[in-house]
Scaffold this motif. Structure first.
Motif, short mmCIF file in Angstrom:
data_model
loop_
_atom_site.label_atom_id
_atom_site.label_comp_id
_atom_site.label_asym_id
_atom_site.label_seq_id
_atom_site.Cartn_x
_atom_site.Cartn_y
_atom_site.Cartn_z
N ALA A 161 0.76 -1.18 -0.07
CA ALA A 161 -0.14 0.04 0.17
C ALA A 161 0.82 1.11 0.00
N GLU A 164 -4.46 -4.11 -10.11
CA GLU A 164 -3.69 -4.44 -8.79
C GLU A 164 -4.49 -3.72 -7.50
N ASP A 165 -5.08 -2.81 -7.65
CA ASP A 165 -5.93 -2.17 -6.58
C ASP A 165 -7.10 -3.25 -5.84
N TYR A 166 -7.54 -4.08 -6.87
CA TYR A 166 -8.74 -4.95 -6.42
C TYR A 166 -8.40 -6.66 -6.48
N TYR A 185 -12.07 -3.10 -11.40
CA TYR A 185 -13.09 -3.85 -10.49
C TYR A 185 -13.94 -4.83 -11.19
N ARG A 234 2.58 1.98 -3.62
CA ARG A 234 1.45 2.71 -4.43
C ARG A 234 1.34 4.18 -3.86
#
Length: 489
Positions: free
Chosen positions: A84, A152-154, A404, A87
């Motif tokens: 985290a 990559e966030d999800y 997403y 990023r």
């Protein structure tokens, strides 16, 4: 305090502030006055500025360098904090704030445009969202694929190309199954009028039946059903339609799957990176297995048939077998959240390709409605009749959730693997579900998936739970077996 202790104390405060931001989002979609939207955008921007500053605080890097946890849990905490942090420091603070402000405002614009069937009213703010998210993707990708950075966030450690390969494997069998099913007589649809207050009373009962703890949650109504929060405060929403109670019931069961995951995580992980679901794909594996493999099974629909008779009286379906067929009816429709299991993933593939093209710059926002309508006609064989059944039906793009959508289908793939293992682990499953008892299934999922939160990587937790490398074959086998039986193929 050690460096690790200081880092975790700082992280818990950051997580608590993140929960407050999430509660503002819940309020905006449920009870916030419509006229408050501009102020809420500023509130969301303000709290995002604070959160971004904490997430990119240089002290986090120092603590990460100095921390030396000795156990698996501590090492996993550091892994997630480092991911985290790496990023967060790439995204300028003013960009993070602008995204929060714009997406908060865009959500209200989308809701009104959807109600008015007015795509033109939504496109200008969507243009802003896409531009800001593309900027974010570019700084995160650092020369790599922008869409991969968003995914990559999800779904960490997953690329657009990997998702496309999975979809290419799934599509032929899904299309062939749909074609075979649609050649057969269609089961009766639900008809009549169903009191919406009665729906909400029954949906509360369904939520509890699937293990939702109302001491730490609540059920409200929203335009687009969602689950919000984690730990001790996990809220869900649903929606009602006087002519379609299934929309309410199965939206609720779906969101309970999300909420049960969050409520089931080891409380020792509360307000830490491990105290949330590890990815949206794993999250969707829970919501989809609750909704479909359990909630739409012959055993459970038999129990639900009796509950609906008690609640609504005679509603025109002769018996439990006919009700099972009605619940699982494969039919033409526009709305993703209302799609049957055979066609659901085809809706996701459409959105995946469109948003990937938007982020690559191959599709302009001004072209989106036409591109959507053309693709829908090609994939489903009939034309979109109005924007709320087309490119305005989902909230995701208005709030910047690019990357997403494919996790919904990844969740189906994971659910297929889990269900295969669950059937072997709980041989009396059908007998339990026929009594409205989901505890055998939900306890197994809590033990093997939910309690671990973010401890293991997404594909790792599915493999540990199911005993197989995650892939679409178990899902496709399940669908073919179920719908071949339903339609006499």
């Amino acid at each position: 305090m050690t460096a690790f202790d200081e880092l975790m104390a700082f992280q818990r405060e950051t997580s608590a502030l993140g929960q407050i931001a999430g509660r503002l989002g819940w309020d905006q979609e449920t009870v916030m006055p419509r006229g408050a939207s501009p102020q809420r955008a500023e509130e969301m921007a303000a709290i995002e500025a604070v959160l971004h500053a904490r997430r990119s605080d240089p002290r986090v890097a120092e603590w990460l360098d100095q921390a030396a946890p000795q156990d698996e849990v501590g090492k996993a905490q550091l892994r997630e904090i480092r991911r985290a942090y790496d990023r967060a420091v790439k995204v300028p603070a003013d960009l993070a704030t602008a995204i929060a402000r714009t997406t908060s405002a865009a959500q209200g614009t989308w809701a009104q445009a959807r109600a008015d069937e007015d795509v033109s009213a939504f496109l200008p703010v969507l243009e802003e969202v896409v531009s800001l998210k593309r900027q974010e993707g570019e700084v995160l990708a650092q020369g790599g694929d922008v869409y991969d950075a968003m995914v990559e966030d999800y779904e960490p450690c997953t690329t657009g190309a990997q998702i496309a390969a999975i979809f290419d494997e799934m599509r032929p069998r899904l299309v062939a199954l749909r074609a075979a099913v649609l050649e057969r007589p269609e089961p009766a649809a639900l008809t009549g009028s169903f009191d919406e207050l009665t729906q909400m009373r029954l949906t509360q009962k369904l939520a509890v039946a699937f293990g939702y703890d109302l001491n730490n949650g609540r059920v409200d109504k929203a335009v687009h059903p969602f689950s919000s929060g984690s730990g001790l405060d996990v809220r869900i929403t649903t929606r009602t339609s006087e002519t379609d109670p299934f929309n309410c019931f199965y939206s609720t069961i779906h969101e309970v799957g999300h909420a049960a995951y969050e409520q089931g995580i080891d409380r020792d992980y509360l307000l830490t990176p491990l105290g949330r679901g590890v990815s949206m794909g794993v999250h969707e594996s829970q919501s989809r297995i609750y909704e479909n493999q359990l909630g739409r099974s012959r055993a459970f629909t038999g129990w639900l048939f009796d509950q609906m008779k008690d609640a609504f009286g005679d509603f025109g379906i002769a018996d439990a077998d006919a009700f099972y067929a009605t619940v699982n009816r494969v039919h033409n429709g526009y709305i993703r959240t209302e799609a049957d299991e055979v066609q659901y993933n085809l809706h996701i593939m459409l959105r995946f390709d469109l948003e990937r093209a938007l982020m690559a710059g191959d599709l302009q926002v001004s072209e989106l409605e036409a591109a959507w309508n053309d693709r829908f006609k090609a994939d489903f064989g009939y034309a979109v009749d109005k924007p709320s059944n087309g490119c305005l039906q989902d909230v995701h793009w208005s709030v910047g959730l690019f990357g997403y959508f494919p996790t919904y289908s990844l969740g189906n793939v994971y659910a297929g693997c889990l269900y295969q293992a669950l059937r072997g682990a709980v041989p009396e499953l059908d007998e339990q579900l026929a009594e409205g008892d989901t505890t055998g299934a939900t306890a197994w999922l809590r033990e093997h998936v939910q309690q671990h939160g973010g401890l293991y990587a997404p594909r790792e937790i599915i493999q540990r739970a199911s005993g197989v490398e995650p892939g679409p074959e178990p899902l496709l086998d399940y669908l073919e077996q179920k719908f071949s039986g339903l339609y006499g193929l």
